[in-house]
Scaffold this motif. Structure first.
Motif, short mmCIF file in Angstrom:
data_model
loop_
_atom_site.label_atom_id
_atom_site.label_comp_id
_atom_site.label_asym_id
_atom_site.label_seq_id
_atom_site.Cartn_x
_atom_site.Cartn_y
_atom_site.Cartn_z
N UNK A 160 32.11 41.43 51.33
CA UNK A 160 30.76 41.36 50.79
C UNK A 160 30.71 41.29 49.28
N UNK A 161 31.86 41.47 48.61
CA UNK A 161 31.92 41.34 47.15
C UNK A 161 32.11 39.88 46.76
N UNK A 162 31.66 39.52 45.57
CA UNK A 162 31.98 38.19 45.04
C UNK A 162 33.49 38.12 44.77
N UNK A 163 34.01 36.90 44.63
CA UNK A 163 35.44 36.72 44.41
C UNK A 163 35.95 37.47 43.19
N UNK A 164 35.19 37.39 42.10
CA UNK A 164 35.61 38.08 40.87
C UNK A 164 35.62 39.58 41.03
N UNK A 165 34.64 40.14 41.76
CA UNK A 165 34.60 41.58 41.96
C UNK A 165 35.68 42.04 42.93
N UNK A 166 36.07 41.18 43.87
CA UNK A 166 37.23 41.49 44.71
C UNK A 166 38.48 41.63 43.84
N UNK A 167 38.63 40.72 42.87
CA UNK A 167 39.79 40.76 41.98
C UNK A 167 39.79 42.04 41.15
N UNK A 168 38.62 42.42 40.66
CA UNK A 168 38.54 43.64 39.86
C UNK A 168 38.86 44.88 40.69
N UNK A 169 38.49 44.87 41.97
CA UNK A 169 38.80 46.00 42.85
C UNK A 169 40.31 46.15 43.03
N UNK A 170 41.02 45.02 43.17
CA UNK A 170 42.48 45.06 43.31
C UNK A 170 43.12 45.58 42.02
N UNK A 171 42.66 45.06 40.89
CA UNK A 171 43.21 45.50 39.60
C UNK A 171 42.93 46.98 39.39
N UNK A 172 41.75 47.45 39.79
CA UNK A 172 41.42 48.88 39.68
C UNK A 172 42.41 49.71 40.48
N UNK A 173 42.68 49.28 41.72
CA UNK A 173 43.60 50.00 42.60
C UNK A 173 45.00 50.11 41.98
N UNK A 174 45.48 48.98 41.43
CA UNK A 174 46.86 48.95 40.94
C UNK A 174 47.02 49.61 39.57
N UNK A 175 46.12 49.33 38.65
CA UNK A 175 46.24 49.88 37.30
C UNK A 175 46.03 51.39 37.30
N UNK A 176 45.13 51.85 38.15
CA UNK A 176 44.81 53.29 38.16
C UNK A 176 45.96 54.15 38.65
N UNK A 177 46.98 53.53 39.26
CA UNK A 177 48.15 54.28 39.72
C UNK A 177 49.12 54.60 38.58
N UNK A 178 48.81 54.12 37.37
CA UNK A 178 49.63 54.40 36.18
C UNK A 178 51.09 53.96 36.38
N UNK A 179 51.32 52.68 36.73
CA UNK A 179 52.68 52.22 37.05
C UNK A 179 53.54 52.03 35.80
N UNK A 180 54.85 52.12 35.98
CA UNK A 180 55.77 51.79 34.88
C UNK A 180 55.93 50.27 34.77
N UNK A 181 55.84 49.58 35.91
CA UNK A 181 55.93 48.13 35.93
C UNK A 181 54.69 47.58 36.64
N UNK A 182 53.94 46.76 35.91
CA UNK A 182 52.73 46.15 36.47
C UNK A 182 52.95 44.65 36.57
N UNK A 183 52.95 44.13 37.79
CA UNK A 183 53.15 42.70 38.04
C UNK A 183 51.82 42.10 38.44
N UNK A 184 51.37 41.12 37.69
CA UNK A 184 50.03 40.55 37.92
C UNK A 184 50.14 39.03 38.04
N UNK A 185 49.74 38.50 39.20
CA UNK A 185 49.73 37.06 39.39
C UNK A 185 48.29 36.55 39.32
N UNK A 186 48.06 35.56 38.46
CA UNK A 186 46.73 34.98 38.27
C UNK A 186 45.69 36.09 38.05
N UNK A 187 45.83 36.88 36.97
CA UNK A 187 44.99 38.08 36.80
C UNK A 187 43.51 37.82 36.70
N UNK A 188 43.12 36.66 36.17
CA UNK A 188 41.69 36.43 35.94
C UNK A 188 41.17 35.23 36.71
#
Length: 510
Positions: free
Chosen positions: A402-430
């Motif tokens: 039910x989210x727009x495509x861009x908001x789906x992407x932001x939800x994934x980035x929120x999930x991953x970045x908020x875990x405070x990783x040592x290595x962050x791998x991002x494919x097609x971030x925007x």
């Protein structure tokens, strides 16, 4: 005054108490490309889905060629000469191009499906509009750009004179985007009228005649593209001043976090996709990988994250060999991954936004205790991250689809970045994000770098690679063709390396 082929008057669409469209006015002139510009979640797709017959307005009216109409189904929309090319293609991969195009509108000869005749008609259509496709090819075997041409042909085959393109460049490479812009201009020359849903200002400036800006469900203004600057359009879209450059301090690299040595990875057919590739990413730096789609980027990232078997070579994270570890074990070594395909690999679309945000941590406290999920905590966590990362939706309890495509992407980035990783791998971030969201995501990635994290970014957007990266690794045919500093190169040089060429500077061969 130019004839209006579409008039949308005071259109309001509500979902319960949530107002997606609030008294929006939009008109499309015959023979024009009219851009619909707005942030992720502004209500663009909702508005166009009412023209496509997928939704009905709560109030307001729609007129086609001056006649007020009720569009209560996709078939009614098609009868009125409207065709919509959706952001996420609606094709059956096991079918041929011809079978997909005629699906639901089959050509029969004495009650028997006449594929030969349909194929000939499709070939004529493709030649007329410059839409190069092979009618007998299987959709699973053709490129993303070709699949989009199939979607366009599908609307033309049904006799559409009004075409709606919903974020059409979100999954295209730069060369495919250029080709699509040319196709759209050809369609208008042949008498079609187009609504282009987008948030990419350069695309609007390249093809559109007029642009209507909507913000948070309301129409802000309709202006001629020729008389508006990108800065003005961006400010209308997000309601504030937007920076088009990524500001960052020089990186201060630390210890090596990711080390790849002589890596060989096969693609699905057993052919090597990554060929003896070596690369290092250190804490406190962003390494960007630039390359033409299909040169081993996907297989490389899948190997690093444990999603694909490694044929030979080694991958180490913080000095530990992870070459044969599972994806879960790699994740628990403080590795985060934002995948390139958010629908296939990033989200479970039927699950709620909160559940998707909890996917990497649901089995840990405080989201669960002794194997029992605490949905109050999961929903609270989802609500928190939606607010922090500006994920716009009715609530954390709606399905992710039910989210727009861009908001789906932001939800994934929120999930991953908020875990405070040592290595962050991002494919097609925007991919699929508006200028305001791009600015925000870039800022978050730089913040992670400045905390001493290692960030590996794969992007087809060369502007993004040049803006974000501290070092750029160019990949060609599964190998690193060269590593360059962003301040010492440009798009042209990157293009040469991406095509397998080499550059020389002051006697230095790259």
């Amino acid at each position: 005054m130019a004839q209006h082929v579409i008039e949308m008057r005071e259109i309001t669409k509500k979902f319960g108490d949530f107002v997606a469209n609030d008294h929006i006015n939009l008109n499309l002139r015959k023979g024009e490309i009219h851009a619909l510009l707005g942030e992720n979640g502004a209500g663009k797709s909702t508005l166009m889905n009412m023209l496509a017959g997928l939704l009905e307005p709560t109030s307001g009216e729609i007129a086609i060629n001056g006649q007020t109409v009720t569009i209560d189904s996709p078939s009614k929309s098609s009868q009125l000469g409207i065709g919509m090319v959706h952001q996420h293609f609606m094709l059956v991969e096991a079918f041929t191009v011809t079978e997909n195009i005629i699906l639901g509108n089959e050509t029969l000869n004495k009650g028997i499906l006449d594929l030969k005749k349909a194929s000939q008609e499709i070939k004529k259509l493709s030649e007329k509009y410059g839409l190069s496709v092979e009618p007998n090819a299987k959709v699973a075997d053709i490129s993303v750009g070709a699949q989009q041409r199939v979607e366009i042909l599908k609307t033309l085959y049904r006799g559409a004179d009004i075409l709606i393109f919903d974020e059409p460049t979100a999954v295209l490479t730069p060369s495919e985007i250029k080709e699509l812009m040319s196709i759209m201009k050809n369609l208008v020359k042949e008498g079609k009228s187009i609504i282009l849903i987008t948030h990419k200002l350069d695309e609007i400036r390249a093809v559109a005649d007029r642009v209507t800006v909507i913000r948070r469900g309301k129409s802000i203004e309709t202006v001629n593209v020729a008389g508006a600057t990108s800065k003005e359009l961006a400010e209308m879209m997000v309601g504030r001043s937007v920076s088009f450059t990524t500001e960052k301090e020089p990186s201060i690299p630390k210890e090596t976090i990711l080390s790849i040595q002589d890596l060989v990875v096969d693609e699905n057919r057993g052919v090597p996709a990554v060929k003896r590739l070596s690369l290092e990413v250190r804490g406190g730096e962003i390494v960007g990988i630039a390359g033409i789609d299909g040169n081993g980027q996907s297989e490389l990232i899948q190997a690093i994250t444990g999603l694909r078997k490694v044929k030979s070579g080694t991958i180490s994270i913080k000095g530990q060999d992870v070459t044969k570890l599972s994806s879960r074990k790699i994740t628990e070594l403080s590795v985060a991954h934002v995948p390139e395909d958010r629908h296939r690999d990033g989200l479970i679309l039927e699950m709620t936004v909160a559940e998707n945000i909890a996917l990497q941590t649901y089995y840990k406290a405080p989201l669960s205790s002794h194997g029992i999920l605490d949905y109050n905590k999961i929903n609270e966590y989802g609500r928190q991250l939606m607010a922090e990362f500006d994920v716009r939706g009715a609530s954390e309890l709606i399905p992710a689809k039910g989210l727009s495509g861009g908001n789906q992407q932001k939800a994934i980035i929120a999930r991953e970045v908020n875990r405070n990783p040592d290595l962050l791998i991002v494919s097609q971030p925007t991919r699929g994000l508006d200028v305001g969201a791009i600015e925000y995501i870039h800022k978050r990635l730089i913040e992670e770098r400045d905390k001493g994290k290692a960030v590996l970014v794969v992007s087809f957007e060369l502007d993004e690679i040049l803006n974000l990266s501290d070092r750029i690794a160019v990949i060609h045919d599964g190998q690193i063709q060269g590593i360059v500093q962003p301040e010492e190169t440009n798009k042209q040089e990157l293009g040469v390396l991406m095509a397998g060429g080499s550059i020389e500077k002051e006697g230095v061969h790259v």
